[in-house]
Write an enzyme that holds these catalytic residues in place. Structure first.
Site, PDB file in Angstrom:
ATOM      1  N   HIS A 106      39.852  24.366  39.400  1.00  0.00           N
ATOM      2  CA  HIS A 106      38.894  24.768  39.659  1.00  0.00           C
ATOM      3  C   HIS A 106      37.699  24.459  38.155  1.00  0.00           C
ATOM      4  CE1 HIS A 106      40.628  28.790  40.777  1.00  0.00           C
ATOM      5  NE2 HIS A 106      40.464  28.256  41.260  1.00  0.00           N
ATOM      6  N   THR A 173      48.302  34.282  35.555  1.00  0.00           N
ATOM      7  CA  THR A 173      47.347  34.271  35.811  1.00  0.00           C
ATOM      8  C   THR A 173      47.526  35.247  36.980  1.00  0.00           C
ATOM      9  OG1 THR A 173      46.789  33.750  38.663  1.00  0.00           O
ATOM     10  CG2 THR A 173      48.960  32.596  37.697  1.00  0.00           C
TER      11      THR A 173
HETATM   12  P1  OAD Z   1      42.800  36.304  35.008  1.00  0.00           P
HETATM   13  O1  OAD Z   1      42.185  36.934  33.893  1.00  0.00           O
HETATM   14  O2  OAD Z   1      42.567  37.157  36.679  1.00  0.00           O
HETATM   15  O3  OAD Z   1      44.516  36.328  34.590  1.00  0.00           O
HETATM   16  C1  OAD Z   1      44.566  36.344  33.860  1.00  0.00           C
HETATM   17  C2  OAD Z   1      46.109  36.999  33.647  1.00  0.00           C
HETATM   18  O4  OAD Z   1      46.616  36.233  32.190  1.00  0.00           O
HETATM   19  C3  OAD Z   1      46.617  38.389  34.064  1.00  0.00           C
HETATM   20  O5  OAD Z   1      47.832  38.526  34.728  1.00  0.00           O
HETATM   21  C4  OAD Z   1      47.250  38.313  32.628  1.00  0.00           C
HETATM   22  O6  OAD Z   1      48.018  39.611  32.193  1.00  0.00           O
HETATM   23  C5  OAD Z   1      47.389  37.381  31.995  1.00  0.00           C
HETATM   24  N1  OAD Z   1      47.129  37.091  30.154  1.00  0.00           N
HETATM   25  C6  OAD Z   1      46.597  37.540  29.259  1.00  0.00           C
HETATM   26  N2  OAD Z   1      46.900  38.051  27.819  1.00  0.00           N
HETATM   27  C7  OAD Z   1      47.826  36.557  28.130  1.00  0.00           C
HETATM   28  C8  OAD Z   1      48.686  36.106  27.201  1.00  0.00           C
HETATM   29  N3  OAD Z   1      48.873  36.185  25.958  1.00  0.00           N
HETATM   30  N4  OAD Z   1      50.134  35.108  28.076  1.00  0.00           N
HETATM   31  C9  OAD Z   1      50.088  35.387  28.743  1.00  0.00           C
HETATM   32  N5  OAD Z   1      49.063  35.909  29.707  1.00  0.00           N
HETATM   33  C10 OAD Z   1      48.984  36.087  29.568  1.00  0.00           C
HETATM   34  O7  OAD Z   1      42.957  34.985  35.336  1.00  0.00           O
HETATM   35  P2  OAD Z   1      43.359  33.963  36.241  1.00  0.00           P
HETATM   36  O8  OAD Z   1      44.501  34.628  36.993  1.00  0.00           O
HETATM   37  O9  OAD Z   1      43.862  32.713  35.507  1.00  0.00           O
HETATM   38  O10 OAD Z   1      38.034  31.263  38.306  1.00  0.00           O
HETATM   39  O11 OAD Z   1      41.766  33.845  37.346  1.00  0.00           O
HETATM   40  C11 OAD Z   1      41.769  32.820  38.768  1.00  0.00           C
HETATM   41  C12 OAD Z   1      40.600  32.195  38.143  1.00  0.00           C
HETATM   42  O12 OAD Z   1      39.873  33.536  38.831  1.00  0.00           O
HETATM   43  C13 OAD Z   1      39.892  32.069  37.239  1.00  0.00           C
HETATM   44  O13 OAD Z   1      39.949  30.211  37.617  1.00  0.00           O
HETATM   45  C14 OAD Z   1      38.423  31.753  37.702  1.00  0.00           C
HETATM   46  C15 OAD Z   1      38.466  33.133  37.864  1.00  0.00           C
HETATM   47  O14 OAD Z   1      37.210  33.975  38.246  1.00  0.00           O
HETATM   48  C16 OAD Z   1      36.721  30.231  38.977  1.00  0.00           C
HETATM   49  O15 OAD Z   1      36.423  30.198  36.878  1.00  0.00           O
HETATM   50  C17 OAD Z   1      36.361  29.435  39.862  1.00  0.00           C
END
Ligand code: OAD
EC number: 2.3.1.286
Length: 231
Positions: A106, A173
């Protein structure tokens, strides 16, 4: 014995313990903004100054963040496995921890690009971007970020990388954003898939997925220690 291939697929939870907010853990708001107000081409056309200010803040925040223990533990895998990291994160914490193969799906906060020519990419100035900062052709520079609705140029390379994996480590994620989330379905039959995330993924339909419901620092520490002992 031939070296095995580990592919890490990380998301915002990977950097949560470095103080960088995730996207979907905060009432649907990202640093107090709706995603469509700051992370879409429409937002850029509507209000470039708002979008630049938003990403300048994210960039400034990144400069003071540090890789956490999970980023550092992943680097150890390179001693024993062919290791590639595919990250949805736009921070550079995997690289700063020392990982040598990182694919950014991204984009990257530390870079900017021409709004017209996506091949003109340069480092983000330390104090961020302003209206009037242009490429040599005179076009406004924008953050080097893949916004919602834009193509994901690294998707093919990421897909090929996952297809070659023996072990796929999915970390922090929500698997909500496509096409990135579809990567886990590209793993070949028999690939061991380990998900480390404190969230509840009870609904997942992926077979052979082992979910370690822990934070990145805790879960990655455990998994890496085990992988370094496995033959
Ligand atoms: P999300 O915010 O959707 O998900 C974050 C994940 O991290 C969730 O499943 C949480 O349970 C987990 N989480 C929280 N704290 C944590 C910790 N301490 N250790 C491990 N996991 C933890 O984020 P993404 O899946 O990365 O795109 O989102 C995908 C995309 O959506 C991003 O790249 C971004 C966003 O909009 C763009 O900006 C293009």
């Amino acid at each position: 014995m031939a070296k095995k291939r580990i592919v890490v697929f990380s998301g915002a939870g990977m950097s949560a313990e470095s103080g960088i907010q995730t996207f979907r853990d905060n009432d649907g708001l990202w640093e107090q903004h709706r995603v469509e107000d700051v992370a879409t081409p429409e937002a850029w056309h509507r209000d470039k100054e708002l979008v630049l200010n938003f990403y300048n803040m994210r960039h400034k925040q990144l400069l003071t963040a540090e890789p956490n223990k999970a980023h550092l533990d992943l680097v150890k895998l390179e001693d024993k496995y062919f290791t590639t990291i595919i990250t949805q994160n736009v921070d550079d914490l995997h690289e700063r921890a020392g990982s040598s193969q990182v694919i950014h799906l991204h984009g990257e906060l530390r870079k900017c690009r021409s709004e017209k020519n996506e091949r003109f990419i340069k480092d983000m100035p330390l104090d961020g971007l302003k209206i009037g900062d242009t490429c040599p052709e005179g076009y406004q520079l924008r953050p080097h970020i893949v916004w919602f609705g834009e193509m994901v140029p690294e998707m093919d390379r990421a897909m090929e990388t996952v297809q070659r994996a023996d072990i796929l480590l999915v970390i922090g994620t929500s698997l909500n954003v496509y096409p990135a989330a579809g990567l886990i379905y590209a793993a070949k039959k028999g690939t061991e898939i380990i998900l480390i995330d404190p969230g509840d993924f009870g609904h997942t339909d992926i077979r052979h997925l082992h979910h370690i419901q822990k934070s990145a620092t805790e879960g990655v520490g455990e998994v890496v220690a085990k992988l370094m002992h496995d033959l």
